[in-house]
Design a protein around this motif. Structure first.
Motif, mmCIF file in Angstrom:
data_model
loop_
_atom_site.group_PDB
_atom_site.id
_atom_site.type_symbol
_atom_site.label_atom_id
_atom_site.label_comp_id
_atom_site.label_asym_id
_atom_site.label_seq_id
_atom_site.Cartn_x
_atom_site.Cartn_y
_atom_site.Cartn_z
ATOM 1 N N ASP A 47 0.838 -1.192 0.000
ATOM 2 C CA ASP A 47 0.000 0.000 0.000
ATOM 3 C C ASP A 47 0.880 1.252 0.000
ATOM 4 O O ASP A 47 1.442 1.634 1.023
ATOM 5 N N LYS A 48 0.988 1.907 -1.138
ATOM 6 C CA LYS A 48 1.872 3.067 -1.267
ATOM 7 C C LYS A 48 1.415 4.259 -0.428
ATOM 8 O O LYS A 48 2.211 5.132 -0.086
ATOM 9 N N GLN A 100 11.958 1.350 -0.990
ATOM 10 C CA GLN A 100 11.933 1.982 -2.310
ATOM 11 C C GLN A 100 10.774 2.965 -2.426
ATOM 12 O O GLN A 100 10.913 4.032 -3.037
ATOM 13 N N LEU A 101 9.629 2.637 -1.825
ATOM 14 C CA LEU A 101 8.517 3.583 -1.817
ATOM 15 C C LEU A 101 8.886 4.861 -1.066
ATOM 16 O O LEU A 101 8.364 5.936 -1.365
ATOM 17 N N MET A 102 9.803 4.733 -0.115
ATOM 18 C CA MET A 102 10.275 5.897 0.635
ATOM 19 C C MET A 102 11.425 6.613 -0.083
ATOM 20 O O MET A 102 12.081 7.489 0.486
ATOM 21 N N LYS A 103 11.681 6.206 -1.312
ATOM 22 C CA LYS A 103 12.701 6.819 -2.176
ATOM 23 C C LYS A 103 14.110 6.682 -1.605
ATOM 24 O O LYS A 103 14.951 7.572 -1.769
ATOM 25 N N ARG A 104 14.344 5.556 -0.953
ATOM 26 C CA ARG A 104 15.700 5.256 -0.481
ATOM 27 C C ARG A 104 16.399 4.365 -1.502
ATOM 28 O O ARG A 104 15.821 3.373 -1.962
ATOM 29 N N VAL A 111 8.121 0.314 -7.709
ATOM 30 C CA VAL A 111 7.194 -0.372 -6.807
ATOM 31 C C VAL A 111 5.745 0.009 -7.128
ATOM 32 O O VAL A 111 4.852 -0.840 -7.140
ATOM 33 N N GLU A 112 5.503 1.286 -7.407
ATOM 34 C CA GLU A 112 4.154 1.722 -7.758
ATOM 35 C C GLU A 112 3.660 1.014 -9.019
ATOM 36 O O GLU A 112 2.490 0.622 -9.108
ATOM 37 N N TRP A 127 -2.028 -2.491 -5.678
ATOM 38 C CA TRP A 127 -3.091 -3.471 -5.432
ATOM 39 C C TRP A 127 -3.997 -3.651 -6.640
ATOM 40 O O TRP A 127 -4.605 -4.714 -6.816
ATOM 41 N N GLU A 128 -4.097 -2.644 -7.481
ATOM 42 C CA GLU A 128 -4.897 -2.792 -8.701
ATOM 43 C C GLU A 128 -4.284 -3.852 -9.610
ATOM 44 O O GLU A 128 -4.988 -4.731 -10.138
#
Length: 276
Positions: free
Chosen positions: A85-86, A193-197, A253-254, A259-260
């Motif tokens: 869940d982004k 990765q979602l946190m842009k690390r 990741v997005e 989830w879609e």
């Protein structure tokens, strides 16, 4: 599972780990006495019947496909990618850390995975100007701490409340590292990765599927402390590279684990495996 099969109800088994390897390792370590080994064998026989009678086996990474086929060559196998869940993962005020820093976020519950962290001994020793933080706990925690806590630039934080405190932690670190002997679909790798690390991960199991080497971060060989040092140094010394990889990680990741996308894939699996 056996009762579901007997009732003629479609059964999909989501396989999140290397079941057969874990059984053997358990008998070598945790369940050494004859009684417990017998219990493991009984459980194994039940599991094999469930695998054989299931409508399909759904591993969480492509890495497991050949392993499943080795044990159940006639079975239908489809990769079931786990979503993330982004919305939960956004930058905020971080926790107080010393910079530059590398953050680890992994538990120590399975020695075959955890022992790879000992590779960091030489890394931490040769990088005294970099701080290494470990968030995690588990039965093998002390084996790791007995080796790494002798360094002033290593810091064990323990467990953090999920997801809020973990988000603060991932906001603050400069580089995320997953140094592991085996992982199939590590959630923390996707969340970092979602946190842009920018990320560094051991090239094992499903890790290569959960990131993009040379794009969102770097894969490193098991036991290769020099390669870890090289990649950390590269990311800490090149801020633009680090930022570009962080942005690429969020996009990856997005685009891959929303989830879609996951829902559409699961519906396809159901449609293709259930006879109408």
């Amino acid at each position: 599972g056996l009762e579901v099969i007997k009732a003629g109800i479609p059964l999909f088994v989501i396989l999140r780990g290397h079941h057969w390897s874990e059984l053997e390792f358990a008998k070598e370590t945790i369940y050494k006495d004859r009684f417990m080994r017998k219990i493991v064998d009984i459980r194994s026989k039940i599991a094999e019947k469930v695998f054989a009678g299931a409508t399909a086996i759904l591993p969480v990474s492509s890495y497991l496909i050949d392993i499943i086929k080795e044990h159940h060559p006639q079975q239908s196998v489809e990769v079931f990618v786990e979503g993330v869940d982004k919305v939960r993962w956004y930058k905020q005020k971080g926790i107080k850390l010393k910079h530059p820093c590398v953050g680890l976020l992994q538990d120590a519950n399975w020695w075959r995975k955890t022992r790879e962290m000992l590779t960091l001994e030489k890394v931490i020793e040769k990088m005294p100007g970099v701080n290494f933080y470990w968030v995690g706990d588990g039965q093998y925690k002390d084996k790791i701490l007995s080796v790494l806590e002798k360094f002033d630039n290593f810091h064990w934080i323990g467990s953090l409340q999920y997801p809020d405190k973990v988000r603060e932690y991932l906001t603050e670190i400069d580089v995320y590292a997953l140094i592991t002997g085996m992982d199939l679909a590590p959630l923390s790798l996707k969340e970092a990765q979602l946190m842009k690390r920018p990320v560094i991960a051991t090239d094992v199991g499903g890790n290569p599927e959960m990131m993009k080497d040379d794009s969102t971060g770097y894969l490193v060989k098991k036991g290769n402390h020099e390669e870890i040092i090289e990649k950390i140094s590269l990311l800490l010394n090149d801020k633009k590279l680090s930022q570009d990889m962080g942005n690429a990680g969020r996009n990856f990741v997005e685009d891959t684990y929303s989830w879609e996308i996951i829902t559409k894939n699961f519906i396809r699996i159901l449609d293709e495996n259930i006879k109408k």
